[in-house]
Design a protein around this motif. Structure first.
Motif, short mmCIF file in Angstrom:
data_model
loop_
_atom_site.label_atom_id
_atom_site.label_comp_id
_atom_site.label_asym_id
_atom_site.label_seq_id
_atom_site.Cartn_x
_atom_site.Cartn_y
_atom_site.Cartn_z
N GLY A 86 0.60 -1.27 0.28
CA GLY A 86 0.20 0.32 -0.05
C GLY A 86 0.97 1.11 -0.14
N VAL A 87 1.37 1.49 0.59
CA VAL A 87 2.95 2.12 0.85
C VAL A 87 3.64 2.40 0.03
CG1 VAL A 87 4.24 4.17 1.93
CG2 VAL A 87 2.48 2.60 3.10
N GLY A 88 4.70 1.56 -0.73
CA GLY A 88 5.35 1.80 -1.38
C GLY A 88 4.91 1.62 -2.68
N ASN A 89 3.38 1.47 -3.18
CA ASN A 89 2.77 1.55 -4.65
C ASN A 89 2.08 3.16 -4.43
OD1 ASN A 89 3.30 -0.20 -5.72
ND2 ASN A 89 1.48 -1.63 -4.31
N ALA A 90 1.86 4.43 -3.34
CA ALA A 90 1.48 5.29 -3.32
C ALA A 90 2.26 6.21 -3.42
CB ALA A 90 1.06 5.50 -2.13
N VAL A 91 3.68 6.26 -2.61
CA VAL A 91 4.91 6.62 -2.97
C VAL A 91 4.94 6.35 -4.68
CG1 VAL A 91 7.39 6.97 -2.60
CG2 VAL A 91 5.26 6.59 -0.79
N ALA A 92 5.18 5.50 -5.10
CA ALA A 92 6.08 5.28 -6.65
C ALA A 92 4.41 5.60 -7.26
CB ALA A 92 5.37 3.61 -7.08
N ARG A 93 3.52 5.75 -6.65
CA ARG A 93 3.11 5.97 -7.81
C ARG A 93 3.38 8.29 -8.17
NH1 ARG A 93 -1.12 3.38 -6.40
NH2 ARG A 93 -2.04 4.19 -4.21
N ARG A 94 3.63 8.49 -7.18
CA ARG A 94 4.06 10.37 -7.11
C ARG A 94 4.94 9.75 -7.98
NH1 ARG A 94 2.79 9.49 -1.19
NH2 ARG A 94 0.33 10.48 -0.66
N ALA A 95 6.24 9.13 -7.77
CA ALA A 95 7.01 9.30 -8.95
C ALA A 95 7.21 8.66 -9.97
CB ALA A 95 8.24 8.24 -7.55
N SER A 96 6.10 7.73 -10.77
CA SER A 96 5.32 7.69 -11.60
C SER A 96 7.07 6.70 -11.92
CB SER A 96 6.06 8.78 -12.87
OG SER A 96 5.18 10.10 -12.47
N VAL A 97 6.66 5.57 -11.15
CA VAL A 97 7.27 4.11 -10.67
C VAL A 97 6.70 3.12 -10.47
CG1 VAL A 97 9.89 5.38 -10.93
CG2 VAL A 97 9.02 4.87 -8.40
N ASN A 98 7.33 1.63 -10.82
CA ASN A 98 6.64 0.74 -10.86
C ASN A 98 7.22 -0.22 -9.44
OD1 ASN A 98 5.38 -1.46 -9.95
ND2 ASN A 98 3.80 -1.23 -12.21
N VAL A 99 6.94 -0.23 -8.08
CA VAL A 99 7.85 -0.53 -7.44
C VAL A 99 7.07 -2.14 -7.14
CG1 VAL A 99 8.85 1.22 -6.52
CG2 VAL A 99 6.55 0.29 -5.41
N GLU A 100 5.71 -2.56 -7.62
CA GLU A 100 4.67 -3.30 -6.86
C GLU A 100 6.02 -4.69 -7.54
OE1 GLU A 100 0.68 -5.65 -7.03
OE2 GLU A 100 1.39 -3.68 -7.62
N ARG A 101 6.43 -5.06 -8.24
CA ARG A 101 7.67 -6.06 -8.18
C ARG A 101 8.66 -6.30 -7.56
NH1 ARG A 101 12.40 -8.18 -11.97
NH2 ARG A 101 12.48 -10.11 -12.83
N ALA A 102 9.25 -5.30 -7.00
CA ALA A 102 10.45 -5.19 -6.19
C ALA A 102 9.83 -5.66 -4.88
CB ALA A 102 11.26 -4.05 -6.18
N LEU A 103 8.24 -5.03 -4.40
CA LEU A 103 8.12 -4.97 -3.32
C LEU A 103 7.95 -6.85 -3.08
CD1 LEU A 103 6.25 -1.89 -2.59
CD2 LEU A 103 8.25 -2.93 -1.13
N TRP A 104 7.46 -7.39 -3.83
CA TRP A 104 6.94 -8.46 -3.95
C TRP A 104 7.98 -9.52 -4.28
CZ3 TRP A 104 2.44 -11.76 -2.30
CH2 TRP A 104 2.01 -11.03 -2.55
N LEU A 105 9.62 -8.93 -4.02
CA LEU A 105 10.74 -9.78 -5.07
C LEU A 105 11.00 -9.50 -3.10
CD1 LEU A 105 12.04 -8.53 -8.18
CD2 LEU A 105 11.83 -11.40 -7.05
N CYS A 106 10.95 -8.72 -2.40
CA CYS A 106 11.44 -8.69 -0.68
C CYS A 106 10.88 -9.28 0.19
CB CYS A 106 11.68 -7.07 -0.55
SG CYS A 106 12.69 -6.37 -1.63
#
Length: 273
Positions: free
Chosen positions: A24-44
């Protein structure tokens, strides 16, 4: 949490909360920066899960050797949280180094996960009743009365169970073997809500022999210990202090780890067949 086959240990719920917080938090911050981190967070998350599980399995391999497929069943609760946390941090650092624009979002997601885990852990700890053998007197099937506080002096394992509970029935042979293998530990099987005839009929049909069988027709022990579901197994050291709790089915490895924490002497015979 519900009683029976759908009980979930606090550790499982805490892990899920941490995962949802990270996403939730990672994707919210990622949207503001126009990046995608969902895959990275799932990997972690995957790295944490695999590392925490592998560490526990390596330490208690003897409990899985006879049935290696059991190590895939995470419901047994065998997991090393500190190792999982280190793996998540290392994975996050590596991915942040490789994905510079996503560094802030990855860091925010991991920070949220650790905060959620910490808050959940503190909440469960605050709900934990006073860690001592309860001041309860229960009956044996033949009508004798036992004060649970008199069990102190050796490590004590209190197993709350019922004949209608599938995971209770699955773990019962393991606990019966452990009782024979650990004469220096007082295993006590406290049936919840059933009469002596029903319990005796089940044990006879299942071919399971138990010592120290008690009846708790009103469920007083479950209320006194804050146990939310069946099976629940409580581990006390020789001084009568609560040192471990397992909600849900035990495996040989998780049982061994809790017995060690309770200061149980080494087994005098194998617990597996």
């Amino acid at each position: 949490m519900t009683i029976g086959p759908f009980s979930f240990a606090p550790g499982v719920l805490t892990a899920l909360l941490a995962l949802f917080a990270a996403l939730g938090v990672g994707n919210a911050v990622a949207r503001r920066a126009s990046v995608n981190v969902e895959r990275a967070l799932w990997l972690c998350a995957a790295a944490a899960l695999l590392a925490g599980r592998a560490s526990f399995v390596a330490r208690w391999w003897s409990g899985y050797a006879a049935d290696p497929l059991r190590l895939l069943d995470l419901r047994d609760g065998g997991f090393d949280a500190p190792v999982a946390a280190i793996a998540a941090v290392l994975c996050g650092a590596l991915l942040a180094w490789r994905q510079r624009p996503a560094r802030g979002a990855i860091a925010a997601g991991l920070a949220a996960a650790f905060l959620a885990w910490g808050a959940s852990h503190l909440w469960w700890t605050a709900r934990e009743p006073a860690g001592a053998l309860p001041a309860l007197t229960l009956e044996t099937p033949d009508g004798a009365r036992i004060d649970l506080r008199t069990l102190a002096g050796q490590p004590v394992v209190l197993n709350l169970w019922a004949t209608w509970c599938p995971p209770c029935r699955r773990e019962m042979p393991l606990l019966a073997r452990a009782q024979r293998a650990h004469p220096g530990v007082r295993f006590v099987f406290v049936n919840q809500g059933e009469d002596a005839a029903a319990v005796a009929a089940y044990l006879r049909a299942a071919g399971v022999e138990l010592d120290r069988l008690l009846l708790d027709r009103s469920g007083a022990l479950g209320r006194a210990t804050g146990s939310p579901g069946l099976p629940t197994t409580l581990f006390f050291d020789a001084g009568g202090h609560l040192v471990g709790r397992r909600i849900g089915e035990l495996s040989e490895a998780t049982l061994a780890s809790h017995l060690q924490a309770a200061g149980a002497p080494a087994a005098s015979a194998p617990t597996t067949r």
